[in-house]
Design an enzyme around this catalytic site. Sequence first.
Site, PDB file in Angstrom:
ATOM      1  N   CYS A 114       0.837  -1.202   0.000  1.00 53.99           N
ATOM      2  CA  CYS A 114       0.000   0.000   0.000  1.00 53.99           C
ATOM      3  C   CYS A 114       0.876   1.257   0.000  1.00 53.99           C
ATOM      4  O   CYS A 114       1.455   1.602  -1.014  1.00 53.99           O
ATOM      5  CB  CYS A 114      -0.970  -0.037   1.183  1.00 53.99           C
ATOM      6  SG  CYS A 114      -2.342   1.131   1.061  1.00 53.99           S
ATOM      7  N   HIS A 223      -3.451  -5.710   1.259  1.00 54.43           N
ATOM      8  CA  HIS A 223      -2.708  -5.931   2.496  1.00 54.43           C
ATOM      9  C   HIS A 223      -2.629  -7.412   2.869  1.00 54.43           C
ATOM     10  O   HIS A 223      -3.471  -7.919   3.620  1.00 54.43           O
ATOM     11  CB  HIS A 223      -3.372  -5.163   3.639  1.00 54.43           C
ATOM     12  CG  HIS A 223      -3.167  -3.692   3.583  1.00 54.43           C
ATOM     13  ND1 HIS A 223      -2.211  -3.034   4.337  1.00 54.43           N
ATOM     14  CD2 HIS A 223      -3.789  -2.737   2.853  1.00 54.43           C
ATOM     15  CE1 HIS A 223      -2.263  -1.733   4.076  1.00 54.43           C
ATOM     16  NE2 HIS A 223      -3.220  -1.528   3.182  1.00 54.43           N
ATOM     17  N   GLU A 225      -0.655  -8.745   4.957  1.00 52.43           N
ATOM     18  CA  GLU A 225      -0.372  -8.891   6.392  1.00 52.43           C
ATOM     19  C   GLU A 225      -1.630  -8.938   7.236  1.00 52.43           C
ATOM     20  O   GLU A 225      -1.579  -9.295   8.421  1.00 52.43           O
ATOM     21  CB  GLU A 225       0.553  -7.759   6.867  1.00 52.43           C
ATOM     22  CG  GLU A 225      -0.102  -6.421   7.135  1.00 52.43           C
ATOM     23  CD  GLU A 225      -0.376  -5.599   5.882  1.00 52.43           C
ATOM     24  OE1 GLU A 225      -0.667  -4.396   6.016  1.00 52.43           O
ATOM     25  OE2 GLU A 225      -0.322  -6.151   4.765  1.00 52.43           O
TER      26      GLU A 225
END
Length: 263
Positions: A114, A223, A225
């Site tokens: 991002c 994302h 994660e």
Amino acid sequence: MAQNLTAEQTPLIADLSRPGPDAALQDVRVGVVTFPGTLDDRDAMRAVQLAGGTAVALWYADEDLQNVDAVILPGGFSYGDYLRAGAIARFAPLMDKILDAATSDAALPVLGICNGFQMLTESHLLPGSMIKNEQLKFLCRDQALRIENADTAWTARYERGQTIVVPLKNQDGQYVADQRTLDELEAENRVVFRYVDGNPNGSRNYIAGIANARGNVVGLMPHPEHAVEPGFGADFSGTGAVDMRHGTDGLDIFVSVLERLTR
């Protein structure tokens, strides 16, 4: 009166058990850089730990990479996205060290997520640029992606053509580039992730993530994660139906680089 229960008798809200990571991966040190306005550094560090590696906190104003084996530029709004998203962070002292290491013979693996992807384009480690979403609105949702390149340092655990689902949250997520650059990315197999089931922010060629020519530097807007831990991930998965928040399709991005570095 409360009843005393053994651990075996205590009901679980969800079964979050799973095999532990390969112990051989823990010697790999992955640095996660924090800038003013970074939001997802702790999430990225936890992803590294869940994958089995050792997460190392790095500070943007330092000039020492602390002998890390790879670097993650996490998501957020560095410097409040003033000027352009990632444009100021690109000049942080530690970024010079990252640029040198990524372009050296050692080819340090770098992942930009991002805001980190925006930094990579601003620093010209990756081509193109990020502009406001086509709808001019902040987006937050689970997003399906297709793996277009499974040969990079960050995607080796996937198969080309595989679909994964990870959260997407951005307001400057529309990837743009001139036609020559887009043609080169496609011809050289440097589009790593592509949006499927719609183009959420209007990115050219449905591009969600790209790599440099050597494949050690990868940037993506969604994302991964946030899809690494059962109970705290996405509501969906490319592998089939999962329980609410049990999608962990993003974990293999972090395992991929650990395994690549321990070959």
